[in-house]
Design a protein around this motif. Structure first.
Motif, PDB file in Angstrom:
ATOM      1  N   ILE A 115       0.941  -1.128  -0.058  1.00 36.24           N
ATOM      2  CA  ILE A 115      -0.138  -0.107  -0.014  1.00 36.24           C
ATOM      3  C   ILE A 115       1.054   1.039  -0.175  1.00 36.24           C
ATOM      4  O   ILE A 115       1.208   1.883   1.129  1.00 36.24           O
ATOM      5  CB  ILE A 115      -1.046  -0.140   1.259  1.00 36.24           C
ATOM      6  N   PRO A 116       1.291   1.578  -1.145  1.00 39.18           N
ATOM      7  CA  PRO A 116       2.392   2.898  -1.236  1.00 39.18           C
ATOM      8  C   PRO A 116       1.932   4.017  -0.757  1.00 39.18           C
ATOM      9  O   PRO A 116       2.913   4.956  -0.294  1.00 39.18           O
ATOM     10  CB  PRO A 116       2.902   2.832  -2.695  1.00 39.18           C
ATOM     11  N   VAL A 117       0.680   4.374  -0.687  1.00 38.86           N
ATOM     12  CA  VAL A 117       0.216   5.518  -0.139  1.00 38.86           C
ATOM     13  C   VAL A 117      -0.002   5.468   1.338  1.00 38.86           C
ATOM     14  O   VAL A 117      -0.345   6.691   1.722  1.00 38.86           O
ATOM     15  CB  VAL A 117      -1.156   5.823  -1.177  1.00 38.86           C
ATOM     16  N   ALA A 118       0.264   4.676   2.026  1.00 41.68           N
ATOM     17  CA  ALA A 118       0.070   4.353   3.275  1.00 41.68           C
ATOM     18  C   ALA A 118       1.074   5.541   4.080  1.00 41.68           C
ATOM     19  O   ALA A 118       2.222   5.494   3.543  1.00 41.68           O
ATOM     20  CB  ALA A 118       0.625   3.064   3.956  1.00 41.68           C
ATOM     21  N   GLU A 119       0.627   6.091   5.110  1.00 42.53           N
ATOM     22  CA  GLU A 119       1.416   6.911   6.057  1.00 42.53           C
ATOM     23  C   GLU A 119       1.418   6.472   7.552  1.00 42.53           C
ATOM     24  O   GLU A 119       0.511   5.776   7.963  1.00 42.53           O
ATOM     25  CB  GLU A 119       0.636   8.336   5.913  1.00 42.53           C
TER      26      GLU A 119
END
Length: 344
Positions: free
Chosen positions: A203-207
């Protein structure tokens, strides 16, 4: 009922100890008069029936003076002077966490026939705690794991979480993790951030936001290492508790503390409606909103968060809020403590 409260610091702007000003305000509602002695005093708008005395640490800080031994002598002499000079203003004594004040004041309080209780939340059982236990009437603690001394004087009363605040709804897109607390090896922040790194692969957009500060030199070195190792995590420093969840769309709270005690940051997250993922032994799966992962295992943390996220299970948890209100609310805790002294 007139109460003497002894604590480390009184400062609404302190991200670590600022919560205690809410305790003082709650005590003021339950007592005729509250006298507070603290090691250090900062910003606090005290109610009319509260008087706060400082042992003077803030003055030493301003002067940038050192000399640890002489400082401690100064603090000790001023402490004894205050508990004597204010003796007619209090009927009982409540010591928050610092067992050394029990040891320092017990002889005076014994002569004055003041009832003394202690609040203690830490897995460490040292000589100071063992001695203090002999000198106080009762030891209040948040849970069975929060005070591991074997004593009939221990009373489990839950934590003191303010439950008057309202919170913004949780947004599940994108995935945004948060952890709150001291940045220290004992909090095992590295496991949380390694788990976050695993999640980012799928999930690359995870923060991930880390709220809190290091305290000791060891903590500061640890925090510096983490910042270098995990540049994609957001280290935002300290935040006042009332502002943490006010306008931020966090999806889940992550926690790996090894202190063994119930962490109020977890309870505050539950009250905010966040699902919590923790490896702490202090929290069981019987608590609504809690998901456990294996201690020191970032892969297990990542797997459980990803699964919950993909299944749409990261939603506002009203059951967690209800649990905190019923078992750990400040408005229920303080009257219970005051009742011990024969108050309301």
């Amino acid at each position: 009922m007139r109460l003497l409260v002894i604590t480390q610091k009184v400062d609404t702007k302190d991200s670590n100890l600022g919560f205690f000003t809410k305790w003082i305000s709650e005590f003021s509602k339950q007592c005729e008069h509250v006298t507070v002695i603290c090691l250090e005093k900062g910003s606090y708008d005290a109610p009319s029936n509260v008087k706060v005395f400082s042992l003077g640490k803030e003055a030493f800080k301003k002067k940038n003076e050192k000399g640890g031994f002489l400082r401690r002598v100064h603090y000790s002499l001023r402490f004894v002077k205050l508990i004597l000079s204010e003796r007619k203003q209090y009927d009982g004594v409540f010591v928050h966490m610092n067992t050394e004040y029990v040891l320092l004041g017990w002889f005076v309080w014994r002569i004055l026939r003041k009832r003394v209780t202690l609040w203690y939340v830490h897995k460490q059982v040292n000589l100071k705690l063992r001695l203090a236990e002999k000198l106080v009437e009762k030891i209040f603690t948040a849970s069975e794991e929060s005070c591991r001394l074997d004593s009939t004087k221990i009373e489990i009363v839950g934590h003191g979480i303010p439950v008057e605040r309202s919170h913004q709804p949780i947004h599940t897109e994108p995935l945004h993790l948060v952890t709150v607390g001291r940045i220290s090896p004992v909090k095992d922040v590295r496991t949380l951030l390694v788990g976050f790194s695993h999640i980012q692969k799928s999930i690359p957009v995870a923060e991930c936001t880390v709220i809190g500060e290091p305290i000791t030199d060891k903590d500061r070195n640890y925090a510096l290492e983490l910042r270098k190792e995990f540049p994609r995590a957001h280290f935002v420093g300290r935040r006042l508790q009332d502002s943490i969840y006010a306008d931020h769309p966090y999806t889940a709270f992550i926690h790996a503390s090894q202190t063994g005690s119930i962490d109020k940051a977890v309870l505050e997250a539950l009250f905010a409606g966040l699902p919590v993922f923790t490896s702490s032994e202090a929290f069981g799966t019987d608590i609504p909103g809690i998901t456990k992962f294996e201690a020191g295992n970032p892969s297990d943390l990542a797997e459980k968060i990803e699964r919950a996220f993909r299944e749409g299970a990261l939603v506002i948890g009203e059951v967690g809020r209800v649990y905190v209100e019923e078992n750990h609310s400040l408005s229920k805790l303080i009257p219970r403590i005051v009742h011990t002294y024969g108050g309301h």
